[in-house]
Design a protein around this motif. Structure first.
Motif, PDB file in Angstrom:
ATOM      1  N   LEU A  33       0.402   2.941   7.329  1.00  0.00           N
ATOM      2  CA  LEU A  33       0.052   1.725   8.068  1.00  0.00           C
ATOM      3  C   LEU A  33      -0.351   2.027   9.503  1.00  0.00           C
ATOM      4  O   LEU A  33      -1.034   1.213  10.133  1.00  0.00           O
ATOM      5  N   ALA A  34       0.044   3.173  10.024  1.00  0.00           N
ATOM      6  CA  ALA A  34      -0.410   3.571  11.360  1.00  0.00           C
ATOM      7  C   ALA A  34      -1.914   3.826  11.382  1.00  0.00           C
ATOM      8  O   ALA A  34      -2.530   3.846  12.454  1.00  0.00           O
ATOM      9  N   GLN A  35      -2.521   3.991  10.199  1.00  0.00           N
ATOM     10  CA  GLN A  35      -3.964   4.186  10.103  1.00  0.00           C
ATOM     11  C   GLN A  35      -4.708   2.858  10.055  1.00  0.00           C
ATOM     12  O   GLN A  35      -5.915   2.806  10.275  1.00  0.00           O
ATOM     13  N   GLY A  36      -4.000   1.782   9.755  1.00  0.00           N
ATOM     14  CA  GLY A  36      -4.650   0.481   9.672  1.00  0.00           C
ATOM     15  C   GLY A  36      -4.049  -0.373   8.575  1.00  0.00           C
ATOM     16  O   GLY A  36      -3.224   0.074   7.778  1.00  0.00           O
ATOM     17  N   GLU A  37      -4.463  -1.620   8.545  1.00  0.00           N
ATOM     18  CA  GLU A  37      -3.955  -2.588   7.575  1.00  0.00           C
ATOM     19  C   GLU A  37      -4.318  -2.192   6.146  1.00  0.00           C
ATOM     20  O   GLU A  37      -5.400  -1.682   5.890  1.00  0.00           O
ATOM     21  N   ARG A  38      -3.386  -2.450   5.208  1.00  0.00           N
ATOM     22  CA  ARG A  38      -3.659  -2.163   3.795  1.00  0.00           C
ATOM     23  C   ARG A  38      -2.973  -3.191   2.899  1.00  0.00           C
ATOM     24  O   ARG A  38      -1.961  -3.780   3.265  1.00  0.00           O
ATOM     25  N   SER A  55       6.569  -2.758  -2.971  1.00  0.00           N
ATOM     26  CA  SER A  55       6.830  -4.087  -2.421  1.00  0.00           C
ATOM     27  C   SER A  55       8.252  -4.187  -1.874  1.00  0.00           C
ATOM     28  O   SER A  55       8.482  -4.766  -0.808  1.00  0.00           O
ATOM     29  N   ASN A  56       9.215  -3.607  -2.595  1.00  0.00           N
ATOM     30  CA  ASN A  56      10.602  -3.640  -2.137  1.00  0.00           C
ATOM     31  C   ASN A  56      10.772  -2.880  -0.822  1.00  0.00           C
ATOM     32  O   ASN A  56      11.458  -3.348   0.097  1.00  0.00           O
ATOM     33  N   HIS A  57      10.158  -1.709  -0.728  1.00  0.00           N
ATOM     34  CA  HIS A  57      10.224  -0.928   0.512  1.00  0.00           C
ATOM     35  C   HIS A  57       9.591  -1.707   1.671  1.00  0.00           C
ATOM     36  O   HIS A  57      10.127  -1.739   2.791  1.00  0.00           O
ATOM     37  N   LEU A  58       8.472  -2.341   1.402  1.00  0.00           N
ATOM     38  CA  LEU A  58       7.775  -3.086   2.451  1.00  0.00           C
ATOM     39  C   LEU A  58       8.590  -4.293   2.900  1.00  0.00           C
ATOM     40  O   LEU A  58       8.575  -4.657   4.083  1.00  0.00           O
ATOM     41  N   GLN A  59       9.312  -4.898   1.991  1.00  0.00           N
ATOM     42  CA  GLN A  59      10.166  -6.036   2.365  1.00  0.00           C
ATOM     43  C   GLN A  59      11.286  -5.598   3.300  1.00  0.00           C
ATOM     44  O   GLN A  59      11.653  -6.319   4.236  1.00  0.00           O
ATOM     45  N   VAL A  60      11.846  -4.406   3.051  1.00  0.00           N
ATOM     46  CA  VAL A  60      12.880  -3.872   3.945  1.00  0.00           C
ATOM     47  C   VAL A  60      12.299  -3.660   5.347  1.00  0.00           C
ATOM     48  O   VAL A  60      12.924  -4.028   6.349  1.00  0.00           O
ATOM     49  N   LEU A  66       9.468  -4.460  11.424  1.00  0.00           N
ATOM     50  CA  LEU A  66       8.595  -3.314  11.681  1.00  0.00           C
ATOM     51  C   LEU A  66       7.173  -3.511  11.155  1.00  0.00           C
ATOM     52  O   LEU A  66       6.251  -2.837  11.614  1.00  0.00           O
ATOM     53  N   VAL A  67       7.000  -4.402  10.201  1.00  0.00           N
ATOM     54  CA  VAL A  67       5.665  -4.689   9.677  1.00  0.00           C
ATOM     55  C   VAL A  67       5.447  -6.193   9.636  1.00  0.00           C
ATOM     56  O   VAL A  67       6.399  -6.980   9.623  1.00  0.00           O
ATOM     57  N   ALA A  68       4.178  -6.566   9.625  1.00  0.00           N
ATOM     58  CA  ALA A  68       3.783  -7.970   9.521  1.00  0.00           C
ATOM     59  C   ALA A  68       2.828  -8.102   8.340  1.00  0.00           C
ATOM     60  O   ALA A  68       2.256  -7.107   7.873  1.00  0.00           O
ATOM     61  N   THR A  69       2.645  -9.328   7.866  1.00  0.00           N
ATOM     62  CA  THR A  69       1.800  -9.551   6.697  1.00  0.00           C
ATOM     63  C   THR A  69       0.792 -10.652   6.954  1.00  0.00           C
ATOM     64  O   THR A  69       0.955 -11.487   7.846  1.00  0.00           O
ATOM     65  N   ARG A  70      -0.257 -10.638   6.153  1.00  0.00           N
ATOM     66  CA  ARG A  70      -1.180 -11.767   6.086  1.00  0.00           C
ATOM     67  C   ARG A  70      -1.636 -11.876   4.643  1.00  0.00           C
ATOM     68  O   ARG A  70      -1.696 -10.889   3.913  1.00  0.00           O
ATOM     69  N   LYS A  75      -3.974 -11.718  -2.502  1.00  0.00           N
ATOM     70  CA  LYS A  75      -3.536 -10.409  -2.001  1.00  0.00           C
ATOM     71  C   LYS A  75      -2.740 -10.556  -0.710  1.00  0.00           C
ATOM     72  O   LYS A  75      -3.034 -11.415   0.118  1.00  0.00           O
ATOM     73  N   ILE A  76      -1.754  -9.688  -0.538  1.00  0.00           N
ATOM     74  CA  ILE A  76      -0.980  -9.617   0.695  1.00  0.00           C
ATOM     75  C   ILE A  76      -1.289  -8.301   1.382  1.00  0.00           C
ATOM     76  O   ILE A  76      -1.245  -7.231   0.760  1.00  0.00           O
ATOM     77  N   PHE A  77      -1.619  -8.387   2.644  1.00  0.00           N
ATOM     78  CA  PHE A  77      -1.940  -7.201   3.434  1.00  0.00           C
ATOM     79  C   PHE A  77      -0.838  -6.963   4.463  1.00  0.00           C
ATOM     80  O   PHE A  77      -0.322  -7.895   5.068  1.00  0.00           O
ATOM     81  N   TYR A  78      -0.515  -5.680   4.650  1.00  0.00           N
ATOM     82  CA  TYR A  78       0.516  -5.287   5.605  1.00  0.00           C
ATOM     83  C   TYR A  78      -0.093  -4.527   6.765  1.00  0.00           C
ATOM     84  O   TYR A  78      -1.107  -3.829   6.613  1.00  0.00           O
ATOM     85  N   GLN A  79       0.538  -4.674   7.918  1.00  0.00           N
ATOM     86  CA  GLN A  79       0.175  -3.892   9.094  1.00  0.00           C
ATOM     87  C   GLN A  79       1.437  -3.649   9.917  1.00  0.00           C
ATOM     88  O   GLN A  79       2.435  -4.361   9.752  1.00  0.00           O
ATOM     89  N   LEU A  80       1.410  -2.646  10.785  1.00  0.00           N
ATOM     90  CA  LEU A  80       2.542  -2.429  11.664  1.00  0.00           C
ATOM     91  C   LEU A  80       2.687  -3.627  12.592  1.00  0.00           C
ATOM     92  O   LEU A  80       1.695  -4.228  13.007  1.00  0.00           O
TER      93      LEU A  80
END
Length: 218
Positions: A33-38, A55-60, A66-70, A75-80
């Motif tokens: 995610l330090a490289q960009g949104e995915r 998904s479970n790791h990202l929820q933690v 530490l991360v945000a979503t849109r 689809k759900i995208f994550y970013q730092l």
């Protein structure tokens, strides 16, 4: 004197961040995610995880702030969550490498022998100004699209051998990837030099470039 319960809650909040980072796979997701949104799907594939596990790791990570979503359609995208999260990841790596011998041994085993020449960011900028340099981004194409160094050409590592003809024969080729602990640029330089091309790598990568607040092209 401060309230003991409030103090405990304060330190428990700090501990939640530490607990979220206490997983090798979650750290790998932060690195990606330090490289960009995915998207979740792209992160799962890149990290070699099943979709549910990713998904479970990202929820933690999200619960620790530490991360945000849109959401985009289904689809759900994550970013730092911020620049400071990337800085925390960079500092964690630095501390681990400096104080844990096993980290340094693992780094050497992963990146391979010190057989590739490197440039600092300052040296790269000087060489580009002087000319005679072609800069290539050897990360996957979606990471290049999310942000890359000015003037860089996208040639993912798995396409490099087939696309050598695209690179000027007289130029020095400078390869870069995700960061100081990314093997892709090392492998790119080895591939190029084995084929008689003059090649060096950027000592760091996209993570450190962003943290230095240098220009990024999207």
């Amino acid at each position: 004197m401060g309230d003991a319960v409030a103090k405990a809650a304060l330190f428990e909040g700090f501990a939640q961040v530490g607990k979220a980072l206490a997983s090798a796979k979650r750290l790998e997701l932060v690195d990606l995610l330090a490289q960009g949104e995915r998207s979740v799907e792209a992160l799962a594939q890149a990290a070699g995880l099943g979709l549910t596990t990713a998904s479970n790791h990202l929820q933690v990570l999200k619960q620790a702030g530490l991360v945000a979503t849109r959401r985009q359609g289904t689809k759900i995208f994550y970013q730092l969550a911020g620049h400071d999260v990337a800085a925390l990841w960079a500092l964690l790596r630095q501390v681990g490498s400096a104080h844990l011998a096993e980290v340094e041994r693992a780094r050497a085993a992963y990146l391979g022998p010190g057989d590739t020449e490197e440039l600092t960011r300052e040296e790269l900028q000087q060489r580009i100004a002087e000319g005679g340099v072609t800069l290539i981004d050897v990360r996957p194409s979606q990471e290049y699209a999310a942000g890359h160094l000015p003037g860089a050409v996208s040639i993912p590592l798995d396409e490099l051998a087939e696309r050598l003809a695209e690179l000027p024969g007289d130029d020095t080729i400078v390869a870069y990837c995700r960061g100081a602990y990314c093997v892709l640029a090392h492998e790119a330089v080895r591939t190029l030099t084995a084929r008689g091309r003059r090649a060096v790598r950027l000592a760091e990568g996209m993570l450190e470039w962003r943290l230095a607040d240098l220009p990024v092209v999207r």
